[in-house]
Write a protein that holds these residues in place. Structure first.
Motif, PDB file in Angstrom:
ATOM      1  N   PRO A   1     -23.877 -47.346  31.245  1.00 14.52           N
ATOM      2  CA  PRO A   1     -24.193 -45.914  31.207  1.00 14.52           C
ATOM      3  C   PRO A   1     -23.923 -45.299  32.575  1.00 14.52           C
ATOM      4  O   PRO A   1     -24.092 -45.956  33.603  1.00 14.52           O
ATOM      5  CB  PRO A   1     -25.687 -45.892  30.893  1.00 14.52           C
TER       6      PRO A   1
ATOM      7  N   ASP B   1     -24.563 -41.623  34.863  1.00 11.84           N
ATOM      8  CA  ASP B   1     -25.130 -40.283  34.984  1.00 11.84           C
ATOM      9  C   ASP B   1     -24.923 -39.833  36.427  1.00 11.84           C
ATOM     10  O   ASP B   1     -25.842 -39.815  37.230  1.00 11.84           O
ATOM     11  CB  ASP B   1     -26.606 -40.264  34.592  1.00 11.84           C
TER      12      ASP B   1
ATOM     13  N   PRO C   1     -22.855 -41.589  27.745  1.00 12.04           N
ATOM     14  CA  PRO C   1     -23.922 -42.396  27.159  1.00 12.04           C
ATOM     15  C   PRO C   1     -23.567 -43.887  27.147  1.00 12.04           C
ATOM     16  O   PRO C   1     -22.398 -44.266  27.142  1.00 12.04           O
ATOM     17  CB  PRO C   1     -24.017 -41.865  25.729  1.00 12.04           C
ATOM     18  N   THR C   2     -24.576 -44.710  27.109  1.00 10.16           N
ATOM     19  CA  THR C   2     -24.412 -46.152  26.984  1.00 10.16           C
ATOM     20  C   THR C   2     -23.644 -46.450  25.699  1.00 10.16           C
ATOM     21  O   THR C   2     -23.956 -45.899  24.644  1.00 10.16           O
ATOM     22  CB  THR C   2     -25.792 -46.836  26.913  1.00 10.16           C
TER      23      THR C   2
ATOM     24  N   GLY D   1     -25.534 -44.382  22.978  1.00 10.46           N
ATOM     25  CA  GLY D   1     -26.523 -43.456  23.513  1.00 10.46           C
ATOM     26  C   GLY D   1     -27.918 -44.035  23.628  1.00 10.46           C
ATOM     27  O   GLY D   1     -28.861 -43.305  23.906  1.00 10.46           O
ATOM     28  N   THR D   2     -28.051 -45.344  23.432  1.00  6.98           N
ATOM     29  CA  THR D   2     -29.350 -45.996  23.601  1.00  6.98           C
ATOM     30  C   THR D   2     -29.230 -47.135  24.598  1.00  6.98           C
ATOM     31  O   THR D   2     -28.162 -47.715  24.783  1.00  6.98           O
ATOM     32  CB  THR D   2     -29.890 -46.566  22.266  1.00  6.98           C
TER      33      THR D   2
ATOM     34  N   PRO E   1     -33.302 -43.907  23.410  1.00  7.84           N
ATOM     35  CA  PRO E   1     -32.181 -43.072  23.839  1.00  7.84           C
ATOM     36  C   PRO E   1     -32.072 -43.029  25.365  1.00  7.84           C
ATOM     37  O   PRO E   1     -33.080 -43.024  26.066  1.00  7.84           O
ATOM     38  CB  PRO E   1     -32.527 -41.681  23.305  1.00  7.84           C
ATOM     39  N   ASP E   2     -30.835 -43.012  25.851  1.00  9.19           N
ATOM     40  CA  ASP E   2     -30.649 -42.924  27.304  1.00  9.19           C
ATOM     41  C   ASP E   2     -30.654 -41.476  27.786  1.00  9.19           C
ATOM     42  O   ASP E   2     -30.863 -41.211  28.960  1.00  9.19           O
ATOM     43  CB  ASP E   2     -29.392 -43.659  27.766  1.00  9.19           C
TER      44      ASP E   2
ATOM     45  N   PHE F   1     -28.240 -39.358  28.198  1.00 12.02           N
ATOM     46  CA  PHE F   1     -27.113 -38.927  29.018  1.00 12.02           C
ATOM     47  C   PHE F   1     -26.169 -38.024  28.202  1.00 12.02           C
ATOM     48  O   PHE F   1     -25.768 -38.379  27.109  1.00 12.02           O
ATOM     49  CB  PHE F   1     -26.326 -40.113  29.566  1.00 12.02           C
ATOM     50  N   GLU F   2     -25.838 -36.894  28.786  1.00 15.57           N
ATOM     51  CA  GLU F   2     -24.905 -35.950  28.188  1.00 15.57           C
ATOM     52  C   GLU F   2     -23.521 -36.213  28.774  1.00 15.57           C
ATOM     53  O   GLU F   2     -23.375 -36.353  29.993  1.00 15.57           O
ATOM     54  CB  GLU F   2     -25.324 -34.510  28.485  1.00 15.57           C
ATOM     55  N   THR F   3     -22.522 -36.233  27.942  1.00 14.91           N
ATOM     56  CA  THR F   3     -21.152 -36.502  28.382  1.00 14.91           C
ATOM     57  C   THR F   3     -20.659 -35.404  29.326  1.00 14.91           C
ATOM     58  O   THR F   3     -20.798 -34.218  29.040  1.00 14.91           O
ATOM     59  CB  THR F   3     -20.216 -36.611  27.165  1.00 14.91           C
TER      60      THR F   3
END
Length: 181
Positions: free
Chosen positions: A22, A24, A31-32, A129-130, A171-172, A174-176
């Protein structure tokens, strides 16, 4: 942590870390489990010369430890993660189960680590995303190591991976975002 890399050992066409790690960062977030948009499958990073520092210093242990070419993540389905090594833990991130998990190379290497007192963790990805699931499995694998029983070792490994699959993946968040210049 940055380990010295083995001379002549390169990622080649392996891009597994470009998918599972992931990010950020101000210039790059993903996201992961999502393949980085700058990654070209089987070729590598299209912005290699200007990639973020995080991408420049993160390497799987296949690049730093004497492991056979079969351990290369795109071939084995296993990323040997560097985080935790300084604390005596090796994490085997099983991106996808493969025949490699039943190989003598896998058994002998992991059994050797356990025999030397290294803690071994297994980890698996969750949905995109997780965060992944992870558990130290040294004690669970030890009986198969002590009995020098590769079949039991594989069965225990697969059972542990199945149990990890029951994890409540978080959920991680993180937004792309792609802005590498």
């Amino acid at each position: 942590m940055s380990l010295p890399l083995l001379p002549g050992r390169t990622c080649g066409g392996c891009v597994e870390c470009c998918r599972v790690i992931p990010l950020d960062l101000p210039e790059l977030a993903k996201p992961t489990g999502q393949l980085c948009a700058y990654c070209v499958n089987d070729a590598g990073c299209s912005v290699h010369e200007v990639r973020p520092q995080t991408c420049r210093i993160w390497f799987c242990l296949w690049r730093a430890v004497e492991l056979s070419d079969d351990w290369r993540p795109d071939r084995s389905g296993v990323i040997v993660r560097p985080d935790g090594v300084e604390d005596g833990v090796i994490t085997l991130y099983v991106v996808r189960p493969s025949d490699f998990l039943g190989s003598m190379d896998f058994f002998a290497t992991v059994a050797g680590w356990i025999a030397e007192g290294v803690e071994v963790a297994l980890s698996i990805p969750g949905p995109v995303g997780t965060y992944p699931a992870r558990a130290v499995v040294t004690g669970w694998l030890r009986p198969a190591v002590e009995d020098a029983d590769p079949a039991d070792f594989l069965a225990r490994t697969l059972r542990a991976l199945d149990r990890l699959g029951e994890h409540d993946f978080q959920p991680d968040g993180f937004e792309t975002r792609y802005a590498v210049v």
